[in-house]
Structures are given as C-alpha cells and as structure tokens.
Design a protein around this motif. Structure first.
Motif, PDB file in Angstrom:
ATOM      1  N   GLY A   1      -5.239  18.403   2.309  1.00  0.00           N
ATOM      2  CA  GLY A   1      -4.093  17.620   2.761  1.00  0.00           C
ATOM      3  C   GLY A   1      -4.059  17.490   4.271  1.00  0.00           C
ATOM      4  O   GLY A   1      -3.610  16.496   4.806  1.00  0.00           O
ATOM      5  N   GLN A   2      -4.571  18.479   4.960  1.00  0.00           N
ATOM      6  CA  GLN A   2      -4.573  18.444   6.418  1.00  0.00           C
ATOM      7  C   GLN A   2      -5.625  17.489   6.963  1.00  0.00           C
ATOM      8  O   GLN A   2      -5.521  17.046   8.082  1.00  0.00           O
ATOM      9  N   THR A   3      -6.655  17.189   6.190  1.00  0.00           N
ATOM     10  CA  THR A   3      -7.706  16.319   6.702  1.00  0.00           C
ATOM     11  C   THR A   3      -7.305  14.851   6.635  1.00  0.00           C
ATOM     12  O   THR A   3      -7.851  14.035   7.347  1.00  0.00           O
ATOM     13  N   ILE A   4      -6.377  14.495   5.772  1.00  0.00           N
ATOM     14  CA  ILE A   4      -5.934  13.104   5.643  1.00  0.00           C
ATOM     15  C   ILE A   4      -4.425  13.056   5.881  1.00  0.00           C
ATOM     16  O   ILE A   4      -3.630  13.212   4.972  1.00  0.00           O
ATOM     17  N   ASP A   5      -4.049  12.883   7.113  1.00  0.00           N
ATOM     18  CA  ASP A   5      -2.640  12.782   7.511  1.00  0.00           C
ATOM     19  C   ASP A   5      -2.318  11.300   7.688  1.00  0.00           C
ATOM     20  O   ASP A   5      -2.868  10.634   8.572  1.00  0.00           O
ATOM     21  N   ALA A   6      -1.434  10.779   6.849  1.00  0.00           N
ATOM     22  CA  ALA A   6      -1.130   9.337   6.845  1.00  0.00           C
ATOM     23  C   ALA A   6      -0.697   8.816   8.214  1.00  0.00           C
ATOM     24  O   ALA A   6      -0.970   7.668   8.558  1.00  0.00           O
ATOM     25  N   SER A   7      -0.052   9.657   9.015  1.00  0.00           N
ATOM     26  CA  SER A   7       0.443   9.199  10.322  1.00  0.00           C
ATOM     27  C   SER A   7      -0.701   8.910  11.303  1.00  0.00           C
ATOM     28  O   SER A   7      -0.481   8.260  12.318  1.00  0.00           O
ATOM     29  N   GLN A   8      -1.910   9.370  11.001  1.00  0.00           N
ATOM     30  CA  GLN A   8      -3.040   9.166  11.909  1.00  0.00           C
ATOM     31  C   GLN A   8      -3.879   7.943  11.546  1.00  0.00           C
ATOM     32  O   GLN A   8      -4.813   7.616  12.267  1.00  0.00           O
ATOM     33  N   TRP A   9      -3.554   7.256  10.447  1.00  0.00           N
ATOM     34  CA  TRP A   9      -4.394   6.169   9.959  1.00  0.00           C
ATOM     35  C   TRP A   9      -3.695   4.824  10.049  1.00  0.00           C
ATOM     36  O   TRP A   9      -2.518   4.702   9.720  1.00  0.00           O
ATOM     37  N   ARG A  10      -4.454   3.813  10.476  1.00  0.00           N
ATOM     38  CA  ARG A  10      -3.968   2.440  10.516  1.00  0.00           C
ATOM     39  C   ARG A  10      -5.189   1.522  10.524  1.00  0.00           C
ATOM     40  O   ARG A  10      -6.324   2.007  10.528  1.00  0.00           O
ATOM     41  N   TYR A  11      -4.963   0.232  10.543  1.00  0.00           N
ATOM     42  CA  TYR A  11      -6.080  -0.707  10.610  1.00  0.00           C
ATOM     43  C   TYR A  11      -5.692  -1.858  11.518  1.00  0.00           C
ATOM     44  O   TYR A  11      -4.518  -2.045  11.851  1.00  0.00           O
ATOM     45  N   ALA A  12      -6.697  -2.631  11.929  1.00  0.00           N
ATOM     46  CA  ALA A  12      -6.447  -3.800  12.770  1.00  0.00           C
ATOM     47  C   ALA A  12      -7.458  -4.879  12.407  1.00  0.00           C
ATOM     48  O   ALA A  12      -8.595  -4.576  12.026  1.00  0.00           O
ATOM     49  N   VAL A  13      -7.011  -6.126  12.520  1.00  0.00           N
ATOM     50  CA  VAL A  13      -7.882  -7.288  12.314  1.00  0.00           C
ATOM     51  C   VAL A  13      -7.579  -8.303  13.407  1.00  0.00           C
ATOM     52  O   VAL A  13      -6.516  -8.296  14.007  1.00  0.00           O
ATOM     53  N   ASP A  14      -8.549  -9.168  13.652  1.00  0.00           N
ATOM     54  CA  ASP A  14      -8.389 -10.197  14.676  1.00  0.00           C
ATOM     55  C   ASP A  14      -7.315 -11.217  14.274  1.00  0.00           C
ATOM     56  O   ASP A  14      -6.921 -11.272  13.107  1.00  0.00           O
ATOM     57  N   PRO A  15      -6.859 -12.048  15.211  1.00  0.00           N
ATOM     58  CA  PRO A  15      -5.886 -13.097  14.894  1.00  0.00           C
ATOM     59  C   PRO A  15      -6.536 -14.410  14.442  1.00  0.00           C
ATOM     60  O   PRO A  15      -5.879 -15.432  14.378  1.00  0.00           O
ATOM     61  N   HIS A  16      -7.826 -14.375  14.105  1.00  0.00           N
ATOM     62  CA  HIS A  16      -8.572 -15.594  13.790  1.00  0.00           C
ATOM     63  C   HIS A  16      -8.764 -15.836  12.296  1.00  0.00           C
ATOM     64  O   HIS A  16      -9.477 -16.759  11.924  1.00  0.00           O
ATOM     65  N   GLY A  17      -8.170 -14.989  11.443  1.00  0.00           N
ATOM     66  CA  GLY A  17      -8.268 -15.210  10.002  1.00  0.00           C
ATOM     67  C   GLY A  17      -8.886 -14.084   9.209  1.00  0.00           C
ATOM     68  O   GLY A  17      -8.893 -14.121   7.974  1.00  0.00           O
ATOM     69  N   SER A  18      -9.420 -13.061   9.871  1.00  0.00           N
ATOM     70  CA  SER A  18      -9.926 -11.902   9.135  1.00  0.00           C
ATOM     71  C   SER A  18      -8.752 -11.189   8.473  1.00  0.00           C
ATOM     72  O   SER A  18      -7.627 -11.240   8.987  1.00  0.00           O
ATOM     73  N   THR A  19      -9.010 -10.542   7.341  1.00  0.00           N
ATOM     74  CA  THR A  19      -7.925  -9.886   6.604  1.00  0.00           C
ATOM     75  C   THR A  19      -8.338  -8.485   6.146  1.00  0.00           C
ATOM     76  O   THR A  19      -9.525  -8.176   6.045  1.00  0.00           O
ATOM     77  N   ALA A  20      -7.322  -7.695   5.872  1.00  0.00           N
ATOM     78  CA  ALA A  20      -7.494  -6.368   5.282  1.00  0.00           C
ATOM     79  C   ALA A  20      -6.669  -6.328   4.009  1.00  0.00           C
ATOM     80  O   ALA A  20      -5.582  -6.912   3.958  1.00  0.00           O
ATOM     81  N   SER A  21      -7.175  -5.654   3.000  1.00  0.00           N
ATOM     82  CA  SER A  21      -6.405  -5.495   1.772  1.00  0.00           C
ATOM     83  C   SER A  21      -6.603  -4.082   1.228  1.00  0.00           C
ATOM     84  O   SER A  21      -7.663  -3.487   1.395  1.00  0.00           O
ATOM     85  N   TYR A  22      -5.542  -3.578   0.617  1.00  0.00           N
ATOM     86  CA  TYR A  22      -5.590  -2.234   0.041  1.00  0.00           C
ATOM     87  C   TYR A  22      -4.433  -2.084  -0.930  1.00  0.00           C
ATOM     88  O   TYR A  22      -3.422  -2.783  -0.828  1.00  0.00           O
ATOM     89  N   GLU A  23      -4.618  -1.188  -1.883  1.00  0.00           N
ATOM     90  CA  GLU A  23      -3.520  -0.827  -2.770  1.00  0.00           C
ATOM     91  C   GLU A  23      -2.657   0.159  -2.005  1.00  0.00           C
ATOM     92  O   GLU A  23      -3.162   1.164  -1.513  1.00  0.00           O
ATOM     93  N   LYS A  24      -1.368  -0.123  -1.907  1.00  0.00           N
ATOM     94  CA  LYS A  24      -0.487   0.753  -1.141  1.00  0.00           C
ATOM     95  C   LYS A  24      -0.327   2.082  -1.864  1.00  0.00           C
ATOM     96  O   LYS A  24      -0.306   2.120  -3.079  1.00  0.00           O
ATOM     97  N   PRO A  25      -0.258   3.153  -1.103  1.00  0.00           N
ATOM     98  CA  PRO A  25      -0.356   3.240   0.355  1.00  0.00           C
ATOM     99  C   PRO A  25      -1.813   3.225   0.815  1.00  0.00           C
ATOM    100  O   PRO A  25      -2.729   3.462   0.027  1.00  0.00           O
ATOM    101  N   LEU A  26      -2.013   2.984   2.101  1.00  0.00           N
ATOM    102  CA  LEU A  26      -3.351   3.000   2.689  1.00  0.00           C
ATOM    103  C   LEU A  26      -3.988   4.380   2.508  1.00  0.00           C
ATOM    104  O   LEU A  26      -5.155   4.500   2.160  1.00  0.00           O
ATOM    105  N   VAL A  27      -3.189   5.413   2.746  1.00  0.00           N
ATOM    106  CA  VAL A  27      -3.669   6.789   2.599  1.00  0.00           C
ATOM    107  C   VAL A  27      -3.256   7.293   1.226  1.00  0.00           C
ATOM    108  O   VAL A  27      -2.068   7.441   0.937  1.00  0.00           O
ATOM    109  N   LYS A  28      -4.256   7.510   0.382  1.00  0.00           N
ATOM    110  CA  LYS A  28      -4.025   8.036  -0.962  1.00  0.00           C
ATOM    111  C   LYS A  28      -3.866   9.554  -0.889  1.00  0.00           C
ATOM    112  O   LYS A  28      -3.891  10.140   0.186  1.00  0.00           O
ATOM    113  N   GLU A  29      -3.784  10.164  -2.051  1.00  0.00           N
ATOM    114  CA  GLU A  29      -3.623  11.617  -2.097  1.00  0.00           C
ATOM    115  C   GLU A  29      -4.764  12.352  -1.394  1.00  0.00           C
ATOM    116  O   GLU A  29      -4.550  13.325  -0.698  1.00  0.00           O
ATOM    117  N   ASN A  30      -5.999  11.868  -1.579  1.00  0.00           N
ATOM    118  CA  ASN A  30      -7.116  12.606  -0.985  1.00  0.00           C
ATOM    119  C   ASN A  30      -8.121  11.730  -0.231  1.00  0.00           C
ATOM    120  O   ASN A  30      -9.218  12.172   0.081  1.00  0.00           O
TER     121      ASN A  30
END
Length: 185
Positions: free
Chosen positions: A20-49
């Motif tokens: 649980g200490q190795t995956i802390d949701a507050s430390q994870w995020r993502y970024a994409v350009d403003p030109h049309g690239s996208t990110a997709s994921y099943e919420k939440p981004l940070v799963k249990e493990n």
C-alpha cells in the motif's frame, strides 16, 4: 498451529501494508498535450495494487507544436536527494521511457523538455528493473542551445513514464505500474 497462523497473518498484513505504501494515489497523475492526445482509464487511476492507464497520442502537429502523453509520479520529497537507485515494477505494451522531471530543462528552466531519460523494454507481464542515475541520458533530439547541467537530484521533482511512440505517427499504448521504490545511498 496457532503460532504458525499468527505469523502468517502478521507477514500477510505487513506485506499488504508495504504494498500500500508503494502506490499512494496522491502521488500519481497524468498529462496530455492540448492537440488532441487522450488518456483513458477505469476510475480510479490508482487501483488497489497498481496504476493503469491507456494513451492515444496524436502525431506531431507542426514544427512548433509536438504532441505528448505521460503518466506522472510526483516524488514525495520533490527531489532525489540521497537516492541511489529507482526500482520499478511495470507492464507496458510499448517500450517505456522513464524521465527525470528536472526543473532546469522544463517550463521553469530552459523549456527544452530534454529531461534525462532511459528506455525500458515492453513487458506484457510484470517486470522489475532497478535503475541508477548512470542509466539516464539526455535524448538525441536535445537542442544544441540547451545547456547540460547534469542530473541535479534536488531539482528532480517527478518521474514521468511515457510510452515510446513516435512524433510522426503517434499511436496507442497502455502502462501499468505496480511499484516504484526509491533506494537510498
């Protein structure tokens, strides 16, 4: 028998706590350009493990506007001071670029975004790699005007995980990260 059960329970709970200490949701995020690239994921981004995300990167727009996608791990202390190595357990359907986000080369620096980086192989099953700072180099496309200040540990605030997709073609990719461990010197 009771002692064996108790020891098993203690070991299981301590490994679960460590995981649980190795995956802390507050430390994870993502970024994409403003030109049309996208990110997709099943919420939440940070799963249990693990962390899991898919990207669709559009091809480079023009000479001044490149596309980009990145999964970002914000370092807890906002630096790599006293860190000797980074142990990463991941899966990725494309080779995985690991970048050291150092302010000297980013938006608060020379704006080249030519961060020190290394390339790990694609992996459809969990793989663990240990990286030292000697494994990182500036990219081949680094502009000649970008002064190489080396890796300044105090100025590295995050690790970027980027699927190795080309500027010309873009493409689709997925990344899963199970663990990021920073080992002290």
């Amino acid at each position: 028998m009771y002692l064996k059960s108790l020891l098993t329970a203690i070991l299981f709970s301590s490994s679960a706590l460590y995981a649980g200490q190795t995956i802390d949701a507050s430390q994870w995020r993502y970024a994409v350009d403003p030109h049309g690239s996208t990110a997709s994921y099943e919420k939440p981004l940070v799963k249990e493990n693990h962390v899991e995300i898919s990207f669709n990167r559009v091809p480079r727009v023009d000479k001044q506007n490149n596309s980009w996608v990145e999964l970002i791990y914000d370092l807890l202390n906002k630096s790599l001071n006293d860190i000797a190595s980074i142990e990463l357990t991941y899966q990725s359907d494309k080779p995985l670029v690991v970048k050291l986000s150092q302010k000297d080369y980013g938006g608060k620096g020379d704006k080249s975004y030519a961060h020190y980086q290394t390339l790990l192989p694609s992996a459809n099953q969990w793989q663990t790699h240990t990286l030292t700072l000697d494994d990182f180099n500036r990219p081949d496309w680094t502009p000649s005007w970008s002064k190489d200040k080396g890796i300044i540990k105090a100025n590295v605030s995050a690790l970027y995980f980027v699927p190795n997709l080309t500027d010309e073609k873009g493409g689709n990719a997925w990344i899963k990260i199970k663990s990021v461990k920073l080992h002290q010197e």
